[in-house]
Design an enzyme around this catalytic site. Structure first.
Site, PDB file in Angstrom:
ATOM      1  N   LYS A  37      27.392  -2.140  20.261  1.00 44.87           N
ATOM      2  CA  LYS A  37      27.442  -0.693  20.067  1.00 44.87           C
ATOM      3  C   LYS A  37      28.766  -0.315  19.398  1.00 44.87           C
ATOM      4  O   LYS A  37      29.681  -1.132  19.296  1.00 44.87           O
ATOM      5  CB  LYS A  37      27.294   0.032  21.407  1.00 44.87           C
ATOM      6  CG  LYS A  37      28.350  -0.302  22.451  1.00 44.87           C
ATOM      7  CD  LYS A  37      28.026   0.373  23.762  1.00 44.87           C
ATOM      8  CE  LYS A  37      29.087   0.040  24.816  1.00 44.87           C
ATOM      9  NZ  LYS A  37      28.813   0.682  26.111  1.00 44.87           N
ATOM     10  N   ARG A 132      27.201   8.008  36.802  1.00 48.32           N
ATOM     11  CA  ARG A 132      27.401   8.342  35.398  1.00 48.32           C
ATOM     12  C   ARG A 132      26.086   8.343  34.648  1.00 48.32           C
ATOM     13  O   ARG A 132      25.774   9.246  33.890  1.00 48.32           O
ATOM     14  CB  ARG A 132      28.369   7.329  34.764  1.00 48.32           C
ATOM     15  CG  ARG A 132      28.678   7.571  33.305  1.00 48.32           C
ATOM     16  CD  ARG A 132      29.465   6.418  32.709  1.00 48.32           C
ATOM     17  NE  ARG A 132      28.670   5.200  32.594  1.00 48.32           N
ATOM     18  CZ  ARG A 132      29.121   4.071  32.047  1.00 48.32           C
ATOM     19  NH1 ARG A 132      30.366   4.011  31.596  1.00 48.32           N
ATOM     20  NH2 ARG A 132      28.348   3.002  31.964  1.00 48.32           N
ATOM     21  N   TYR A 260      58.901  13.545   9.699  1.00 47.36           N
ATOM     22  CA  TYR A 260      58.952  14.936  10.110  1.00 47.36           C
ATOM     23  C   TYR A 260      59.892  15.110  11.291  1.00 47.36           C
ATOM     24  O   TYR A 260      59.783  14.405  12.305  1.00 47.36           O
ATOM     25  CB  TYR A 260      57.553  15.422  10.494  1.00 47.36           C
ATOM     26  CG  TYR A 260      56.596  15.541   9.332  1.00 47.36           C
ATOM     27  CD1 TYR A 260      56.821  16.459   8.318  1.00 47.36           C
ATOM     28  CD2 TYR A 260      55.470  14.721   9.247  1.00 47.36           C
ATOM     29  CE1 TYR A 260      55.936  16.571   7.251  1.00 47.36           C
ATOM     30  CE2 TYR A 260      54.585  14.825   8.188  1.00 47.36           C
ATOM     31  CZ  TYR A 260      54.827  15.759   7.190  1.00 47.36           C
ATOM     32  OH  TYR A 260      53.959  15.863   6.131  1.00 47.36           O
ATOM     33  N   MET A 308      49.411  10.850   8.775  1.00 44.31           N
ATOM     34  CA  MET A 308      47.976  10.696   8.544  1.00 44.31           C
ATOM     35  C   MET A 308      47.676   9.485   7.676  1.00 44.31           C
ATOM     36  O   MET A 308      46.730   8.730   7.942  1.00 44.31           O
ATOM     37  CB  MET A 308      47.398  11.954   7.890  1.00 44.31           C
ATOM     38  CG  MET A 308      45.900  11.872   7.627  1.00 44.31           C
ATOM     39  SD  MET A 308      45.238  13.334   6.819  1.00 44.31           S
ATOM     40  CE  MET A 308      45.332  14.524   8.158  1.00 44.31           C
TER      41      MET A 308
END
Length: 372
Positions: A37, A132, A260, A308
């Site tokens: 998965k 669950r 930054y 990013m």
């Protein structure tokens, strides 16, 4: 002629997957389901499935029928089980694709008995302590009898009984006692209702590695395929290699602010290099100050926050030439591992490996040094 790709590359190391399955096979005599998965834990469902089957797995496991159907279209013929159904129970596709489905609620059981046309294979999914998913204990009696009646009417076949162990990661077999007792009660109830099973499966990676009582006829290996043992009891083989070329390098003085807000500071006069990947590719944005990558055999500390699309690393007196390969995740001694990144990012190894972004170029390797 297309130029070779030179950006960030994620390599699935299939010998690592095969070695991990060999380790599991040495510890149990049950059949092994390779759970692929989340696109094979981020490393490519087809790559991971093929390596696992080559190593002796006889089942595949997926999240839903759509994932399982993709594997069928790719040519995989072994039994495939889908058990979470986030988009709903797709009985028709399951029958058409010869995919087993897990039934974890009375609602899903009713859908199966109303829509099954005789080819459907189901596994009764029990809640054995997770609270669950899976049939709660108060529904077991009705579920068993409805399932047995539907099987007699040839609406579907009941081939499996399954559950999950909530405390197996503790690597202490006694932590599984309650789940095993619950599973045993359910099995006896099912037999009394007239059901028999081809396979019972309760153990995932941790229980498989630490508690033979949980093996039954089938075990499910997911995280263990890609080198993660949640129990911390067994050293498994890495199955991923993430590399990225240096984009550019510049000279800096000692104490230069980086990124930054000047969140990083160079430790010495020398050089820093920029790598062209970042948190959009699954690298944690906030890291321990000691986080590093490897460039030309050197551990190069990451400076400041991950951006990013960029990471800045300190290379000291050595200036890395643009295009020099940086190893972000690697299988060899000294190279950062998935577990290192989980520690540096205060998260789990599962989240690191499954979070590696789709922008990464993906390949598979049959040898450490050769990609195909």
């Amino acid at each position: 002629m297309t130029a070779p790709y030179t950006g960030p590359t994620l390599t699935t190391i299939t010998p690592g997957i095969e070695a991990n399955i060999a380790r599991v096979r040495s510890l149990c005599h049950a059949e092994i389901m390779a759970v692929v998965k989340a696109d094979g834990y981020g490393l490519g469902a087809e790559h991971v499935a093929r390596a696992a089957l080559n190593a002796g797995c006889t089942w595949l496991g997926t999240t839903d029928v759509a994932e399982a159907s993709q594997l069928r279209r790719a040519g995989f013929s072994v039994p495939i089980l889908a058990w979470l159904h986030p988009a709903g129970l797709d009985v028709e596709t399951a029958e058409a694709s010869d995919v087993d489905i897990a039934i974890g609620s009375l609602e899903h059981l009713i859908q199966a008995l109303r829509r099954g046309r005789g080819k459907l294979r189901i596994h009764l999914h029990l809640d054995t302590g997770m609270t669950r998913g899976g049939l709660p204990a108060y529904d077991w009696h009705d579920a068993m009898h409805w399932a047995a009646a539907s099987e007699k009417e040839k609406i579907f076949r009941v081939v499996g009984l399954m559950g999950h162990l909530p405390n197996a990661d503790a690597a202490e077999p006694s932590a599984n006692d309650a789940g095993l007792r619950s599973f045993d009660v359910a099995h006896k109830m099912a037999r009394k209702a007239g059901l028999t099973f081809e396979v019972r499966h309760l153990a995932s990676t941790s229980a498989t590695l630490t508690d033979p009582r949980t093996h039954f006829e089938l075990v499910r290996i997911g995280a263990g395929l890609v080198g993660i043992d949640p129990s911390g009891s067994t050293e498994l083989n890495p199955a991923a290699r993430l590399t990225c070329p240096v984009v550019h390098t510049r000279a800096v003085s000692e104490g230069s602010p980086v990124g930054y807000g000047g969140s990083g500071t160079t430790r010495e006069a020398g050089f820093v290099s920029v790598l062209g990947l970042g948190y959009a590719d699954g690298i944690p944005q906030l890291l321990d100050p000691e986080a590093y990558v490897m460039i030309d055999g050197r551990a190069c500390r990451i400076l400041g926050r991950v951006n990013m699309d960029q990471i800045v690393v300190e290379t000291g007196e050595w200036a890395a030439a643009p295009g020099t390969e940086a190893i972000i995740i690697g299988p060899d001694p000294g190279e950062p591992t998935v577990q290192h990144w989980a520690q540096w990012g205060n998260t789990s190894a599962h989240r690191i490996i499954t979070g590696l972004g789709q922008r990464l170029h993906r390949v598979a390797s049959t040898k450490q040094e050769e990609t195909i």
